[in-house]
Scaffold this motif. Structure first.
Motif, mmCIF file in Angstrom:
data_model
loop_
_atom_site.group_PDB
_atom_site.id
_atom_site.type_symbol
_atom_site.label_atom_id
_atom_site.label_comp_id
_atom_site.label_asym_id
_atom_site.label_seq_id
_atom_site.Cartn_x
_atom_site.Cartn_y
_atom_site.Cartn_z
ATOM 1 N N UNK A 111 0.836 -1.206 0.000
ATOM 2 C CA UNK A 111 0.000 0.000 0.000
ATOM 3 C C UNK A 111 0.870 1.256 0.000
ATOM 4 N N UNK A 112 0.438 2.262 -0.746
ATOM 5 C CA UNK A 112 1.160 3.532 -0.836
ATOM 6 C C UNK A 112 0.272 4.681 -0.411
ATOM 7 N N UNK A 113 0.818 5.550 0.433
ATOM 8 C CA UNK A 113 0.172 6.820 0.774
ATOM 9 C C UNK A 113 1.069 7.949 0.297
ATOM 10 N N UNK A 114 0.469 8.980 -0.292
ATOM 11 C CA UNK A 114 1.214 10.150 -0.742
ATOM 12 C C UNK A 114 0.735 11.338 0.074
ATOM 13 N N UNK A 115 1.685 12.063 0.661
ATOM 14 C CA UNK A 115 1.342 13.198 1.508
ATOM 15 C C UNK A 115 2.311 14.336 1.245
ATOM 16 N N UNK A 116 1.957 15.534 1.725
ATOM 17 C CA UNK A 116 2.822 16.693 1.548
ATOM 18 C C UNK A 116 2.840 17.504 2.834
ATOM 19 N N UNK B 286 7.489 14.758 8.838
ATOM 20 C CA UNK B 286 6.076 14.562 8.508
ATOM 21 C C UNK B 286 5.786 13.086 8.254
ATOM 22 N N UNK B 287 6.632 12.455 7.437
ATOM 23 C CA UNK B 287 6.414 11.057 7.107
ATOM 24 C C UNK B 287 6.574 10.137 8.303
ATOM 25 N N UNK B 288 7.568 10.409 9.152
ATOM 26 C CA UNK B 288 7.774 9.560 10.324
ATOM 27 C C UNK B 288 6.643 9.697 11.323
ATOM 28 N N UNK B 289 6.081 10.890 11.440
ATOM 29 C CA UNK B 289 4.950 11.076 12.353
ATOM 30 C C UNK B 289 3.744 10.260 11.885
ATOM 31 N N UNK B 290 3.482 10.290 10.584
ATOM 32 C CA UNK B 290 2.387 9.480 10.050
ATOM 33 C C UNK B 290 2.675 7.993 10.218
ATOM 34 N N UNK B 291 3.935 7.623 10.008
ATOM 35 C CA UNK B 291 4.309 6.217 10.133
ATOM 36 C C UNK B 291 4.138 5.716 11.560
ATOM 37 N N UNK B 292 4.593 6.523 12.537
ATOM 38 C CA UNK B 292 4.503 6.080 13.933
ATOM 39 C C UNK B 292 3.053 5.878 14.364
#
Length: 412
Positions: free
Chosen positions: A115-120, A137-143
Motif C-alpha cells: 500500500x502507498x500513501x502520498x502526503x505533503x 512529517x512522514x515519520x509522524x504518520x508512520x509512527x
C-alpha cells in the motif's frame, strides 16, 4: 635527502599507517549477511528469520522533491517488496513542481504491491532542512501505524525484491537499532566511473565500516539512502527533531541513535542501487560542493588543513615519483612510487565492487585533485551565500556545521 624526498617519505609513512591502522577501510567485505551463524544456530531459515517468529511491521518513508525522472525506476521496486510481515510505503512530496506526487500515485495504481500513501508537509519551518522536514512529517504518520521498524530511503534508490526482508532479518538477528547500506551508485558515464567509486572510498576512509560495526565502536556513520531504524530508538533519540538543521543527515542521525544507546551497522549494498544519473562532471561537482564545507564545520583552518592533507597524501606520491625519475632523485622516486602503489592497491577492492577495471586505480590522485577543488569551491559558495543550494533551496550553515558529516547524497 632532498625536500621532495622528505615529503615523499612522509606520504609513504601515512599510507602505511592508512593501510594497517585505519580499520582496514579499503576492504569491501562489510556486507549485509544473507544467513548468519546465529540465525542458523536457533533454527532460522535462509531468509534470516528465526523459525516460528512473526515478522515485525515496517513503514517505508520516502522523502521526494522533483523526482519524476527517477521515480519510475525506484518506487515500483519498493512496492514489489516480498516481505512476509505487514509493510506499507509513505511518499512525502516535498513541494515538487514536476508532478512527483501524482506520478507516485499512478505508479502504485499500475504496479500494485505494498500500500502507498502520498502526503505533503508544506514548506519547511525555519531551522529545518527540506529533507528532514519531509522525514518529520512522514515519520509522524508512520509512527501512528505503530510499526516496529521504519525504512528511510531516498526517492532515487531501487531495492531488489528481498531487500526489506534482509534488512529486517539483519537488525533482529544481531539486535541492531539502525542498519544502513551504502547504495551502489550509478557508474555509467565517464565521469561517474572516475568519481563515484572514489566517493565511497573516501567515505570509508573517514568512517571505516569495521570501526562502526564493532561491539566497541570507534566511529559512527550511516548512509541516508537506505536506513532501517527501530521506531522506539527513533523516539528515544528524538529524531528527526534533534538533527533538524543538519545539511547532511546521515552521520547526524547515526550519532543521535548512538547517543541514545542504539547499536549501528553500516555496510556496502549488493541489492540496493541508486538510479540517479550524473552524466557530466558539473552534476557530480554540485553534489560534492553542496556539502563538503559542512564536513569541515565551515572552518577556514580545517579547510587549509584538509587541502594540505590531500596534497601530501594523494598528490605528492605521483609528483615525487615522476620528478624523482626525471631529476635522478632515487629516494624521492622510490618513496613516491611506493606510496602511489599502496594508494592504488587500497583502491582496487572498491573498483572491483563497482565492477571497474583494476588498472584505473593509479588515476586516484587525479580524482583526489578534483575533490580538493570541489571542497574549495564549496567554501567559496558558502561565503557567497550559496552554500547548501539544492533543488531551488538554499540551506544556510548553522547547526548543520556541528555534525561534521560527509556522505554521498541522493535526493533532497
Amino acid at each position: 635527502m632532498s625536500t621532495l624526498a622528505w615529503f615523499a617519505a612522509a606520504s609513504l609513512a601515512v599510507w602505511v599507517w592508512l593501510l594497517l591502522g585505519q580499520g582496514f577501510f579499503w576492504r569491501t567485505d562489510q556486507r549485509l549477511p544473507h544467513v548468519s551463524s546465529r540465525t542458523r544456530a536457533r533454527g532460522g531459515g535462509d531468509d534470516g528469520s528465526a523459525r516460528g517468529e512473526a515478522w515485525p511491521s515496517v513503514v517505508v518513508v520516502v522523502p521526494a522533491r522533483d523526482e519524476a525522472e527517477v521515480l519510475p525506476l525506484s518506487l515500483p521496486s519498493l512496492l514489489a517488496q516480498e516481505y512476509p510481515g505487514r509493510a506499507e510505503v509513505i511518499l512525502v512530496d516535498d513541494g515538487s513542481t514536476d508532478g512527483t506526487g501524482r506520478l507516485a500515485a499512478g505508479l502504485a495504481a499500475a504496479h500494485g504491491g505494498l500500500p502507498l500513501s502520498v502526503t505533503s508537509p508544506g514548506e519547511p519551518e525555519p531551522g529545518w532542512t527540506g529533507k528532514l522536514w519531509a522525514l518529520r512529517h512522514g515519520m509522524a504518520l508512520a509512527r501512528a501505524r505503530g510499526p516496529e521498524f521504519l525504512l528511510l530511503t531516498d526517492a532515487d534508490i531501487a531495492h531488489r525484491p528481498d531487500s526489506l526482508r534482509l534488512l529486517v532479518a539483519a537488525a533482529r538477528d544481531d539486535g541492531r537499532d539502525l542498519v544502513s547500506q551504502m547504495a551502489r551508485l550509478r557508474v555509467a558515464s565517464f565521469w561517474e566511473r572516475l568519481v563515484v567509486p572514489a566517493f565511497v572510498y573516501f567515505f570509508a576512509q573517514l568512517y571505516p565500516f569495521r570501526w562502526i560495526n564493532a561491539r566497541r565502536p570507534q566511529a559512527t556513520a550511516a548512509a541516508g539512502g537506505c536506513v532501517l531504524l527501530r521506531t522506539e530508538t527513533a523516539v528515544a533519540a528524538g529524531v528527526p527533531d534533534a538533527i533538524r538543521a543538519a545539511l547532511i543527515d546521515d552521520v547526524a542521525l547515526a550519532r543521535a541513535v548512538r547517543a541514545a544507546g542504539g547499536r549501528i551497522w553500516l555496510g556496502l549494498a549488493e541489492r540496493v542501487d541508486s538510479v540517479r544519473p550524473y552524466p557530466d562532471l558539473g552534476e557530480l561537482w554540485r553534489m560534492v560542493a553542496r556539502s563538503a564545507y559542512a564536513q569541515l564545520r565551515y572552518d577556514p583552518l580545517l579547510l587549509l588543513g584538509t587541502v594540505a592533507g590531500l596534497v601530501l597524501v594523494y598528490l605528492v606520491p605521483p609528483a615525487a615519483c615522476v620528478a624523482g625519475l626525471a631529476s635522478g632523485d632515487a629516494v624521492a622516486a622510490w618513496a613516491g612510487g611506493l606510496a602511489w602503489a599502496v594508494m592504488a592497491g587500497t583502491y582496487v577492492p572498491m573498483l572491483r565492487h563497482y565492477r571497474q577495471p583494476w588498472w584505473t586505480a593509479p588515476l586516484l590522485p587525479f580524482t583526489a585533485l578534483l575533490y580538493l577543488l570541489m571542497t574549495v569551491d564549496s567554501a567559496v559558495r558558502h561565503h557567497r551565500g550559496r552554500g547548501g543550494a539544492w533543488k531551488g533551496r538554499i540551506h544556510a550553515g548553522g547547526r548543520a556545521a556541528e555534525n561534521g558529516e560527509f556522505a554521498p547524497r541522493h535526493g533532497e
